[in-house]
Scaffold this motif. Structure first.
Motif, mmCIF file in Angstrom:
data_model
loop_
_atom_site.group_PDB
_atom_site.id
_atom_site.type_symbol
_atom_site.label_atom_id
_atom_site.label_comp_id
_atom_site.label_asym_id
_atom_site.label_seq_id
_atom_site.Cartn_x
_atom_site.Cartn_y
_atom_site.Cartn_z
ATOM 1 N N THR A 89 14.187 103.896 -18.104
ATOM 2 C CA THR A 89 12.798 103.446 -18.120
ATOM 3 C C THR A 89 11.809 104.592 -18.293
ATOM 4 N N THR A 112 9.708 102.453 -20.436
ATOM 5 C CA THR A 112 8.312 102.142 -20.132
ATOM 6 C C THR A 112 7.409 103.370 -20.215
ATOM 7 N N THR A 113 7.987 104.567 -20.011
ATOM 8 C CA THR A 113 7.207 105.805 -20.083
ATOM 9 C C THR A 113 7.929 106.821 -20.953
ATOM 10 N N ALA A 134 8.780 97.620 -24.688
ATOM 11 C CA ALA A 134 8.420 97.571 -23.266
ATOM 12 C C ALA A 134 7.567 98.759 -22.845
ATOM 13 N N THR A 136 4.782 101.213 -21.817
ATOM 14 C CA THR A 136 3.422 101.072 -21.294
ATOM 15 C C THR A 136 2.643 102.382 -21.320
ATOM 16 N N THR A 137 3.365 103.524 -21.374
ATOM 17 C CA THR A 137 2.700 104.827 -21.353
ATOM 18 C C THR A 137 3.343 105.746 -22.384
ATOM 19 N N ALA A 158 2.772 96.276 -25.496
ATOM 20 C CA ALA A 158 2.624 96.357 -24.037
ATOM 21 C C ALA A 158 1.955 97.661 -23.598
ATOM 22 N N LEU A 159 1.640 98.537 -24.547
ATOM 23 C CA LEU A 159 1.126 99.868 -24.209
ATOM 24 C C LEU A 159 -0.218 99.780 -23.505
ATOM 25 N N LYS A 160 -0.350 100.531 -22.400
ATOM 26 C CA LYS A 160 -1.590 100.576 -21.639
ATOM 27 C C LYS A 160 -2.282 101.935 -21.718
ATOM 28 N N THR A 161 -1.491 103.025 -21.846
ATOM 29 C CA THR A 161 -2.070 104.367 -21.918
ATOM 30 C C THR A 161 -1.511 105.100 -23.129
ATOM 31 N N ALA A 182 -3.285 95.452 -25.320
ATOM 32 C CA ALA A 182 -3.189 95.647 -23.867
ATOM 33 C C ALA A 182 -3.678 97.024 -23.441
ATOM 34 N N THR A 184 -5.583 100.115 -22.129
ATOM 35 C CA THR A 184 -6.734 100.305 -21.238
ATOM 36 C C THR A 184 -7.277 101.733 -21.290
#
Length: 349
Positions: A89, A112-113, A134, A136-137, A158-161, A182, A184
């Motif tokens: 992950t 995820t990262t 998946a 996110t960062t 799904a990326l947030k950063t 997504a 932010t």
């Protein structure tokens, strides 16, 4: 005394180096011998060369692979496709990597990262992140990236950063962020961006933090931030901004809380652009007059009274007053020149 120091040094080496490596391999070996293999959630039998493996805290978590010891940076220059089927992950690859093979992350579908900071990457293939749905960062800070393929982030829904600061990016493809609905947080500071395409941020409706500081931007077009209705922090310091067009901030006038504008050469703006920022609590600029326009907020620098006259007017070299006749004339000339360029482009007279 020397013997004691030697014993302490040996103890440190065992704690910092030997035990983590032993844990990474011995736990996996024992499970494999018992017939459970990697399906029991233990670490893979083989960590990538030069990396360390960290067990998940919970059985539902994936593994974390760090290819950078906590106290230094390795000299890994190339990486190959990771073939182990144990879910990972988090992947830390801060090294000396210069190229990323197109399929290098294809098996890391649980990631995820992904940390690729402080490498020497200059180009990204268009499909390099396609299987990381998946994620996110994504950290790509401090590389040598000069161009972004238009579709490079399309599958990262799904990326947030996204951190792209401290690269060599000079232009942004108009649709490069379109699928990042997504997202932010977006860092684009310390690049060579001079212009912002009109619709480049249109799909980033969840964005709350945007950093464009330390670039070469001269003008903020009226429509460039139109869809950023959730934005709370905007960082524009140390550019070459002379002009903020009317309504440039109107889409987030009621949500923006923090605004950095210092280190620019602001000449042309409308008072209402700042008067409408009703939720602003922090403003950093080189112009004390802006603090007068935004009213009583928690922090505004320089303060209105620092370079103050009865009409809340500062010296021209800091921030000119729009109703000054000479400045108004310059602003009209700027608008006329802009209209002429538009007419030339559209063929209208």
């Amino acid at each position: 005394m020397f013997i004691l120091r030697g014993i302490i040094l040996l103890y440190c080496i065992v704690i910092l180096v030997v035990l983590p490596c032993y844990r990474c391999f011995s736990d996996s070996d024992s499970d494999t011998e018992s017939g459970s293999g990697s399906s029991s959630g233990t670490l893979p039998a083989e960590c990538p060369t030069g990396c360390s493996c960290v067990e998940p805290r919970r059985s539902t978590d994936g593994h974390r692979v760090e290819c950078r010891p906590p106290w230094s940076i390795n000299n890994i220059a190339t990486i190959n496709e990771y073939n182990n089927h144990v879910p990972i992950t988090e992947l830390d690859l801060r090294n000396r990597i210069s190229t990323l093979p197109a399929n290098v992350f294809d098996r890391l579908t649980a990631l995820t990262t992904l940390d690729l900071r402080y490498n020497q990457i200059s180009t990204l293939s268009a499909n390099v992140f396609d299987r990381l749905t998946a994620l996110t960062t994504l950290y790509l800070r401090s590389n040598n990236i000069s161009t972004l393929p238009a579709n490079v982030f399309d599958k990262l829904t799904a990326l947030k950063t996204l951190d792209l600061q401290t690269n060599q990016i000079s232009t942004l493809p108009a649709n490069v962020f379109d699928r990042l609905t997504a997202l932010t947080t977006l860092y684009l500071s310390s690049n060579k961006i001079s212009t912002l395409p009109a619709n480049v941020f249109d799909r980033l409706t969840a964005l709350t933090r945007l950093s464009l500081s330390w670039n070469q931007i001269s003008t903020l077009p009226a429509n460039v931030f139109d869809r950023l209705t959730a934005l709370t922090g905007l960082y524009l310091e140390n550019n070459a901004i002379t002009t903020i067009e009317p309504d440039a901030f109107s889409s987030f006038a009621s949500s923006l809380k923090r605004l950095w504008l210092d280190g620019n050469r602001l000449l042309f703006y409308e008072d209402k652009t700042f008067e409408e920022l009703t939720s602003l609590t922090y403003l950093q600029s080189d112009c004390s007059r802006l603090c007068c326009l935004v009213g009583d907020i928690d922090y505004c620098q320089p303060r209105c009274e620092d370079v103050h006259t009865r009409d809340c007017v500062t010296s021209r070299h800091l921030c000119p007053v729009r109703n000054d006749r000479e400045i108004s004339t310059e602003y009209e000339m700027y608008k006329n020149e802009k209209k002429a360029r538009v007419d030339d482009a559209t063929g209208s007279g």
